[in-house]
Design a protein around this motif. Sequence first.
Motif, PDB file in Angstrom:
ATOM      1  N   UNK A  11      -3.401   4.365   7.713  1.00 13.54           N
ATOM      2  CA  UNK A  11      -1.990   3.971   7.786  1.00 13.54           C
ATOM      3  C   UNK A  11      -1.261   5.018   8.616  1.00 13.54           C
ATOM      4  N   UNK A  71      -1.018  -0.094  10.579  1.00 15.31           N
ATOM      5  CA  UNK A  71      -2.388   0.256  10.202  1.00 15.31           C
ATOM      6  C   UNK A  71      -3.217   0.360  11.471  1.00 15.31           C
ATOM      7  N   UNK A  73       0.811  -1.218   0.000  1.00 14.64           N
ATOM      8  CA  UNK A  73       0.000   0.000   0.000  1.00 14.64           C
ATOM      9  C   UNK A  73       0.844   1.267   0.000  1.00 14.64           C
ATOM     10  N   UNK A  80       4.481  -1.818   8.015  1.00 12.76           N
ATOM     11  CA  UNK A  80       3.495  -0.758   7.839  1.00 12.76           C
ATOM     12  C   UNK A  80       2.467  -0.857   8.963  1.00 12.76           C
ATOM     13  N   UNK A  93      10.895  -3.465   7.641  1.00 16.87           N
ATOM     14  CA  UNK A  93      10.012  -2.309   7.697  1.00 16.87           C
ATOM     15  C   UNK A  93       8.567  -2.806   7.717  1.00 16.87           C
ATOM     16  N   UNK A 151       5.264   3.863   9.430  1.00 16.82           N
ATOM     17  CA  UNK A 151       6.054   2.641   9.321  1.00 16.82           C
ATOM     18  C   UNK A 151       6.914   2.494  10.563  1.00 16.82           C
ATOM     19  N   UNK A 152       7.283   1.261  10.873  1.00 15.09           N
ATOM     20  CA  UNK A 152       8.132   1.039  12.038  1.00 15.09           C
ATOM     21  C   UNK A 152       9.182  -0.021  11.726  1.00 15.09           C
ATOM     22  N   UNK A 197      -4.091  -2.546   2.892  1.00 15.97           N
ATOM     23  CA  UNK A 197      -3.800  -1.931   1.601  1.00 15.97           C
ATOM     24  C   UNK A 197      -5.040  -1.376   0.951  1.00 15.97           C
ATOM     25  N   UNK A 198      -5.086  -1.536  -0.356  1.00 16.85           N
ATOM     26  CA  UNK A 198      -6.129  -0.883  -1.133  1.00 16.85           C
ATOM     27  C   UNK A 198      -7.479  -1.554  -0.939  1.00 16.85           C
ATOM     28  N   UNK A 238       7.277   6.073  12.269  1.00 19.33           N
ATOM     29  CA  UNK A 238       7.653   7.179  11.389  1.00 19.33           C
ATOM     30  C   UNK A 238       6.442   7.531  10.559  1.00 19.33           C
ATOM     31  N   UNK A 239       6.049   8.776  10.635  1.00 19.57           N
ATOM     32  CA  UNK A 239       4.884   9.210   9.874  1.00 19.57           C
ATOM     33  C   UNK A 239       5.223   9.266   8.388  1.00 19.57           C
ATOM     34  N   UNK A 240       4.346   8.743   7.570  1.00 19.19           N
ATOM     35  CA  UNK A 240       4.544   8.796   6.124  1.00 19.19           C
ATOM     36  C   UNK A 240       3.416   9.617   5.516  1.00 19.19           C
ATOM     37  N   UNK A 241       3.776  10.713   4.866  1.00 12.38           N
ATOM     38  CA  UNK A 241       2.726  11.558   4.292  1.00 12.38           C
ATOM     39  C   UNK A 241       2.036  10.874   3.120  1.00 12.38           C
ATOM     40  N   UNK A 242       0.934  11.437   2.710  1.00 12.77           N
ATOM     41  CA  UNK A 242       0.201  11.057   1.506  1.00 12.77           C
ATOM     42  C   UNK A 242      -0.396   9.648   1.547  1.00 12.77           C
ATOM     43  N   UNK A 243      -0.582   9.109   2.708  1.00 10.82           N
ATOM     44  CA  UNK A 243      -1.156   7.772   2.769  1.00 10.82           C
ATOM     45  C   UNK A 243      -2.592   7.873   3.279  1.00 10.82           C
ATOM     46  N   UNK A 283      12.810   4.414  10.861  1.00 13.47           N
ATOM     47  CA  UNK A 283      12.526   4.145   9.457  1.00 13.47           C
ATOM     48  C   UNK A 283      12.332   5.479   8.748  1.00 13.47           C
TER      49      UNK A 283
END
Lengths: 713, 151
Positions: free
Chosen positions: B46, B60, A529, B58, B56, B49-50, B146-147, B37-42, A547
């Motif tokens: 979500x 959720x 994803x 994800x 790695x 990630x850690x 995921x999707x 760790x924040x991941x933009x645009x998700x 990460x």
Amino acid sequence: MDEIIAEFLLETNEGLQILDNALVLFERNPQDEELLSEIFRIFHTIKGSCGFVGMERLSNIAHHAEDALGLARDRQPTITPHFITVLLETVDRIKLITAGIEQTGEEPIGNDEELLSNLEGLLLLPTTVRPEVKSKKPASDTANDFSAAAKPDQNRPRSMDHGGDGDYSQQTVRVSVDVLEEMMAVVSELVLTRNQLLQTARTVKVRAFSPPLQRLNQAISELQENVMKTRLQPISNAWSKLPRIVRDVCVELGKKVDIEMWGQETELDRQVLEMIKDPLMHMVRNAADHGIEMPNVRKNAGKPETGRIVLNAYHQGGHIIIQISDDGRGLALDKIKSRALQAELASAEQLENMTPQQIQQFIFRPGFSTAERITSVSGRGVGMDVVRANIQKIGGTIEIASTEGQGTSFVINIPLTLAIITALIIEVAGTRFAFPQLAISELVMVSKKSGAKIETLNGAPVLRLRGELLPLVSLGEYLKIWDKDRVQAEGEAGISYVVVTKVAGVPFGVVVDRVLNMEEIVVKPQSRNLKDVHIFSGNTILGDGSVIMILNPSELLHVANIKEELPVVPEDQPLLESPLQENLLLLFKAGDKTLKAAPLKMVSKLREVKGADIELSNGRPVFQHMGQLLPIFGYDNAPVGKENAFLIVFEHDGSSAGLLVDQVLDIAKYNGTLAQGGRDKILATIILNKQSTDVVNPLWYMSTDSRVVENAS
Amino acid sequence: MTKPPDVQHVLAVYLGSAMFGIPITHIQEVLETPPLTYVPMLPPEVRGVMNLRGRVVTAVDLCAGLRQPDKGVTTSTPAFMSVVIEDGGDLYSLLVDKVGDVYAIPVASMGAVPPTVNDILKKAASGVFQLKDEIIIILKPDMLLGDRVDA
């Protein structure tokens, strides 16, 4: 599958790979007996091991081929292209059969009679004496490392350790790729854990740990290096098919082409190698098919009849450079232009104003082909776009240089490995990201105080860098992780950085808050994803165990283009390196509501000014700009007020002047010619976007005439 | 094919007071959530990630993923738990407020998902089971990822 058959397939495939090349080479040098022996030996090995594993069909074919070759060796008939073609066909057939065996474990059923009679036909060349086949070791068994598989000992797998014969095989072991991958993964983890340990050791100082930790550190570094080495393969693995491809094109089209390969021993990661195999093949085929002209055409053009395709590979600073050049006809600009027009990729005026370089870029567009005819080898227009996409996928770049009539040259720049890359760690709004170093050309610090400053044109941020406007992407804004108020407050006083990036020949800048350090990072695959977010190409774990995401520069370029509202050149074009700049106009409003414009090439800066900053010197308004007093003017002699306004700074030949305007709007392109210089205040009045627009003459503001008028009024 | 097992073992997890069951055959491990760790645009569920021992993962947010009314616990509780599952070679961590016991649930007596739950839960739940004094909703974790969340 049976282990013996698997081993057999592996050996046979290795042999076949060499055969293709060796046969093509042999055609050129029919006198090379060693090469002939080599070819003979490989067929012999195949025949031998076929019999061993009971592959009748293969064994029969190999036997016939061996006969034909035996004749060549013993009687030395003239080696005709037909001779080579039949043998190459034989190689193809063997490939087909082994592919079948790989799938089912058994020989596929098929009819080889035509091939066999062709092979027999070869025996009827000048001499018909059937040679005595020397069934054991052929001549010249020098320690030839061409191939370990070429050893004609059927029992080799079992006789690994009986002396003499096994020298080479004892030093090498076949390891499956999966094991290597697994090893690499574990080593990556080990490296990360080591980094964490070292970081902890720095903060918590325990003496007893220090020496073993040092040793561990060293051992892991060595281990990493060695495991990396196991994944490296010489680029010749990707090139081995090329001579054959070139030959096939030549035979089909009646051309003469030599292919030269330099730096075959250049090593790169097998993953990267796999990715560039097809693009390379495609480009070489293109060069032979479209690039090199027919012999008579070449002769008429005063070139040697035989064309040359040169491949060159070498290491350069952690990257691999691969050059592919030919001395053919080069890219026909006119043809590209008319195709581009036809496909409505650009208008006639746009094309008129493009540099050859920009026009050549069109060949990277999907479905773009200028070939007049479609041959069985190429010309379908599925091509260079895929090539570029593949290269970009592995973080590489491709550049093109071509002179019509003299040839074309491609330069591919790819990373050594995909597993470990050098990246710049940057920070935006407290979040760290990794920026691949390959894409970075320089770093610029920008602040309110220093010389470099971010300006806006029509809402789009730009940076003026050595006289060129660099479009900017604000990472924080794009990723929507900026807290607007906070940043504005910070931005007023604060310093930020522009990472100047070049993707596909287009320079642009990425605005970030902080630049931390360069680091070798281990690229970790990202989950499904996350893959949908193209702005990230992967993720990695830093020494402190956190990460972070790896940015994808080509996607950032995409973003930059969307924000780029300058309606000048199609995407992918270096926007401001073009001579178009001559005809770019900066649009603004001042005084009344009508549109005004100024030639952009004389504009050196745009800035906001506060009325309070405007001073008087000798009765005329001036403004302190870059440590100098800049004479400033209101538009059409409008009084220089105390309101805040925009200042356009003109600069030319060392003199400068400022023009106060109400609003800066946009940059536009004007296709007509503009008179340069002159003593009038207005250069011309033109029609732009259906509006009449006065184009001011910057030189007037910088000349003494302005003073006179000013004083008179 | 072997006959499907008679009992399904599920790990009870809590989102606020609501109880869900994740089949233990899907679970790789359970741990206290490490820093994310924040991941933009998700998508919003979500959380980031850690790093799980060099892999790695994800993360959720199960609460957001199930579009449950936010009980105000998941993200504000500092020590929320991660239930790590593997799907298609990727590791995912489902963030939950609390982890409970493992229950053996007889498959035969598992009830159908009531039609009143939201659409996402309808897709993501395989059934419900009446415990002594609670109802546990059994999840199909792969449907959450995921999707497929919005599918």
